[in-house]
Write an enzyme that holds these catalytic residues in place. Structure first.
Site, PDB file in Angstrom:
ATOM      1  N   CYS A  34      43.339  40.325  57.185  1.00 13.55           N
ATOM      2  CA  CYS A  34      42.817  41.467  57.823  1.00 13.55           C
ATOM      3  C   CYS A  34      42.224  40.734  59.370  1.00 13.55           C
ATOM      4  O   CYS A  34      41.807  41.345  60.121  1.00 13.55           O
ATOM      5  CB  CYS A  34      41.607  41.972  57.242  1.00 13.55           C
ATOM      6  SG  CYS A  34      42.285  42.646  55.832  1.00 13.55           S
ATOM      7  N   ASN A  83      41.490  50.887  54.808  1.00 13.92           N
ATOM      8  CA  ASN A  83      41.731  49.537  55.240  1.00 13.92           C
ATOM      9  C   ASN A  83      43.241  49.177  55.512  1.00 13.92           C
ATOM     10  O   ASN A  83      43.796  48.828  54.585  1.00 13.92           O
ATOM     11  CB  ASN A  83      41.318  48.445  54.232  1.00 13.92           C
ATOM     12  CG  ASN A  83      41.324  47.003  54.851  1.00 13.92           C
ATOM     13  OD1 ASN A  83      41.787  46.773  55.728  1.00 13.92           O
ATOM     14  ND2 ASN A  83      40.660  46.063  54.051  1.00 13.92           N
ATOM     15  N   HIS A 112      36.754  45.482  61.840  1.00 16.26           N
ATOM     16  CA  HIS A 112      37.859  45.774  60.988  1.00 16.26           C
ATOM     17  C   HIS A 112      37.452  46.698  60.066  1.00 16.26           C
ATOM     18  O   HIS A 112      36.255  46.741  59.408  1.00 16.26           O
ATOM     19  CB  HIS A 112      38.069  44.401  60.288  1.00 16.26           C
ATOM     20  CG  HIS A 112      39.009  44.695  58.978  1.00 16.26           C
ATOM     21  ND1 HIS A 112      39.990  45.294  59.080  1.00 16.26           N
ATOM     22  CD2 HIS A 112      38.870  43.935  57.594  1.00 16.26           C
ATOM     23  CE1 HIS A 112      40.666  45.304  57.814  1.00 16.26           C
ATOM     24  NE2 HIS A 112      39.833  44.746  57.186  1.00 16.26           N
TER      25      HIS A 112
HETATM   26  N1  COA Z   1      36.124  54.891  40.430  1.00 14.20           N
HETATM   27  C1  COA Z   1      35.245  55.035  39.478  1.00 14.20           C
HETATM   28  N2  COA Z   1      34.727  53.700  39.045  1.00 14.20           N
HETATM   29  C2  COA Z   1      35.142  52.593  39.474  1.00 14.20           C
HETATM   30  C3  COA Z   1      36.362  52.576  40.498  1.00 14.20           C
HETATM   31  C4  COA Z   1      36.719  53.691  41.057  1.00 14.20           C
HETATM   32  N3  COA Z   1      37.679  53.674  41.937  1.00 14.20           N
HETATM   33  N4  COA Z   1      36.445  51.138  40.818  1.00 14.20           N
HETATM   34  C5  COA Z   1      35.589  50.679  40.013  1.00 14.20           C
HETATM   35  N5  COA Z   1      35.068  51.325  39.227  1.00 14.20           N
HETATM   36  C6  COA Z   1      33.864  51.029  38.030  1.00 14.20           C
HETATM   37  C7  COA Z   1      34.153  49.657  37.610  1.00 14.20           C
HETATM   38  O1  COA Z   1      34.832  50.010  36.593  1.00 14.20           O
HETATM   39  C8  COA Z   1      32.809  49.235  37.296  1.00 14.20           C
HETATM   40  O2  COA Z   1      32.267  49.776  36.049  1.00 14.20           O
HETATM   41  P1  COA Z   1      31.491  49.424  34.722  1.00 14.20           P
HETATM   42  O3  COA Z   1      30.264  48.967  35.444  1.00 14.20           O
HETATM   43  O4  COA Z   1      31.550  50.184  33.604  1.00 14.20           O
HETATM   44  O5  COA Z   1      32.493  48.011  34.531  1.00 14.20           O
HETATM   45  C9  COA Z   1      31.935  49.948  38.206  1.00 14.20           C
HETATM   46  O6  COA Z   1      32.561  50.888  38.762  1.00 14.20           O
HETATM   47  C10 COA Z   1      31.512  48.970  39.322  1.00 14.20           C
HETATM   48  O7  COA Z   1      32.572  48.182  39.635  1.00 14.20           O
HETATM   49  P2  COA Z   1      32.530  47.004  40.874  1.00 14.20           P
HETATM   50  O8  COA Z   1      33.825  46.663  40.914  1.00 14.20           O
HETATM   51  O9  COA Z   1      31.401  46.201  40.690  1.00 14.20           O
HETATM   52  O10 COA Z   1      32.056  48.125  42.102  1.00 14.20           O
HETATM   53  P3  COA Z   1      31.348  47.986  43.229  1.00 14.20           P
HETATM   54  O11 COA Z   1      30.274  48.419  43.429  1.00 14.20           O
HETATM   55  O12 COA Z   1      31.723  46.262  43.727  1.00 14.20           O
HETATM   56  O13 COA Z   1      32.532  48.399  44.486  1.00 14.20           O
HETATM   57  C11 COA Z   1      34.451  47.872  45.843  1.00 14.20           C
HETATM   58  C12 COA Z   1      33.771  48.069  44.639  1.00 14.20           C
HETATM   59  C13 COA Z   1      35.774  47.210  45.883  1.00 14.20           C
HETATM   60  C14 COA Z   1      34.016  49.341  46.579  1.00 14.20           C
HETATM   61  C15 COA Z   1      33.313  46.972  46.761  1.00 14.20           C
HETATM   62  O14 COA Z   1      33.065  45.820  45.846  1.00 14.20           O
HETATM   63  C16 COA Z   1      33.486  46.496  48.160  1.00 14.20           C
HETATM   64  O15 COA Z   1      34.000  47.521  48.781  1.00 14.20           O
HETATM   65  N6  COA Z   1      33.967  45.387  48.291  1.00 14.20           N
HETATM   66  C17 COA Z   1      34.531  44.850  49.846  1.00 14.20           C
HETATM   67  C18 COA Z   1      35.865  44.669  49.395  1.00 14.20           C
HETATM   68  C19 COA Z   1      36.658  44.519  50.910  1.00 14.20           C
HETATM   69  O16 COA Z   1      36.043  44.892  51.859  1.00 14.20           O
HETATM   70  N7  COA Z   1      37.790  44.077  50.812  1.00 14.20           N
HETATM   71  C20 COA Z   1      38.544  43.942  51.973  1.00 14.20           C
HETATM   72  C21 COA Z   1      38.469  42.584  52.691  1.00 14.20           C
HETATM   73  S1  COA Z   1      39.789  42.676  53.978  1.00 14.20           S
END
Ligand code: COA
Length: 338
Positions: free
Chosen positions: A118, A288, A258
């Site tokens: 990215c 994204n 981004h």
């Molecule tokens: N819908 C519902 N629940 C979901 C889910 C979805 N789409 N995706 C994950 N969950 C659940 C998980 O299973 C987890 O459940 P649990 O606590 O029972 O195990 C809970 O939500 C938390 O998951 P987690 O992965 O810790 O969520 P988070 O708060 O970190 O959010 C992202 C996930 C991906 C949205 C977040 O981490 C993020 O945006 N990170 C940055 C990624 C990024 O920018 N990447 C690109 C770089 S170029």
């Protein structure tokens, strides 16, 4: 003969998106999620995805044609094509070679891809700037394009909600009026945390030797770690880039970041104390789109009137992603570039 520091002009910017829209509600048909969960954590409501045989080369070609049209530079006047791609339909020929062929370029100009995920547009700009500054090449096309959706594990609800497909392109040329449109630029990488986001190529060892572990070709991401890392490093880094340009945050007109997660964008916005009008976001509609997200946001912002162009208008462009890589540039937004 090599001239020292030929200034760079941003001559054209274009973008292209697939027609097919997949909303958060649509995703509830393939796994347990909700519009509320996705939107509140990421700012994404829908994304555009390639369909059928459509791919990143088609999107990149379309974006390239638009950027070239804006630049007024004929494809046959190009000296180099760089494609920034990390989820290409083919590893080789390079996307840049496909674009050269589709543009009908008759000269055998060099064309290569770079993989900076990215951050690809900013990496491409830094490479192109080096070639233009040194006088090696004059007209350079950068195409940032990915079909991320083809490499998602569509049962992984924490990663596949984030990505969309799209392309952006930028034409850089030697500036004729002495004004440099890249006021400052920098790129960085930290390979030691590369496992935060990765995508293996699928392959197998020769049957005569010990087999290797089976790999899938999907994008894998530790979203939490990516989030924590980016929110920590990006805001002070952007302040440094602004300072490097000899400016203060309030001097810059727009932040065009981004589009990975609205909360990451807001962390930078808060640090710079920018109003919403100064921060260009379209993550809600496209998710994204990796390296393409910055040129898409810029060119679409101009179309919508949220970004005003002019010799005195400036913007912070910044990217971050797999590698981990990151980069930022302060650029001048001249009239007519998109
Ligand atoms: N819908 C519902 N629940 C979901 C889910 C979805 N789409 N995706 C994950 N969950 C659940 C998980 O299973 C987890 O459940 P649990 O606590 O029972 O195990 C809970 O939500 C938390 O998951 P987690 O992965 O810790 O969520 P988070 O708060 O970190 O959010 C992202 C996930 C991906 C949205 C977040 O981490 C993020 O945006 N990170 C940055 C990624 C990024 O920018 N990447 C690109 C770089 S170029």
């Amino acid at each position: 003969m090599i001239n020292n520091c030929v200034p760079v002009r941003i001559a054209g910017v274009g973008y292209s998106l697939p027609e097919t829209v997949v909303t958060n509600d649509d995703l509830t048909k393939i796994y347990d999620t909700s519009d509320e969960w996705i939107y509140s954590r990421t700012g994404i409501k829908e994304r555009r995805l390639v369909s059928g045989e459509e791919d990143a080369i088609d999107l990149g070609f379309d974006a390239a044609k638009k950027a070239l049209a804006k630049s007024g530079i004929d494809p046959n006047e190009l000296d180099l094509i760089i494609a920034a791609s990390s989820a290409p339909p083919q590893l080789y020929p390079a996307i840049a070679c496909h674009i050269q062929s589709r543009l009908g370029i008759e000269t055998d100009i060099p064309a290569f891809d770079l993989t900076a995920a990215c951050s690809g547009l900013i990496y491409g700009m830094q490479v192109a700037k080096g070639f233009i500054n040194s006088g090696i090449y004059k007209n350079i096309l950068i195409v940032a394009t990915d079909n991320n959706s083809r490499y998602m594990d569509w049962s992984d609800r924490s990663t596949s909600i984030l990505f969309g497909d799209g392309a952006g392109a930028m034409v850089l040329t030697a500036s004729e009026d002495g004004l440099d449109d890249i006021l400052s630029i920098d790129i960085k990488a930290k390979g030691s945390i590369g496992e935060f986001i990765y995508k293996d190529n699928v392959g197998q060892n020769c049957p005569l030797v010990e087999p290797c572990k089976e790999r899938d070709g999907f994008v894998h991401m530790n979203g939490k770690e990516v989030y924590k890392f980016v929110v920590k490093i990006l805001p002070p880094y952007i302040e440094e880039i602004i300072e490097k340009a000899g400016l203060k945050a309030e001097d810059v007109d727009y932040l065009i970041p981004h589009q990975a997660n609205l909360r990451i964008i807001q962390a930078v916005q808060e640090r710079l104390e920018y109003s919403d009008e100064k921060v260009i976001t379209n993550i809600k509609y496209y998710g994204n789109t990796s390296a393409a997200s910055v040129p898409i946001a810029l060119a679409e912002g101009v179309e919508k009137g949220t970004v005003k162009l002019g010799k005195d208008k400036t913007a912070i462009l910044c990217g971050f992603g797999a590698g981990m890589t990151w980069g930022a540039a302060i650029v001048r937004l001249r009239d007519g570039i998109c």
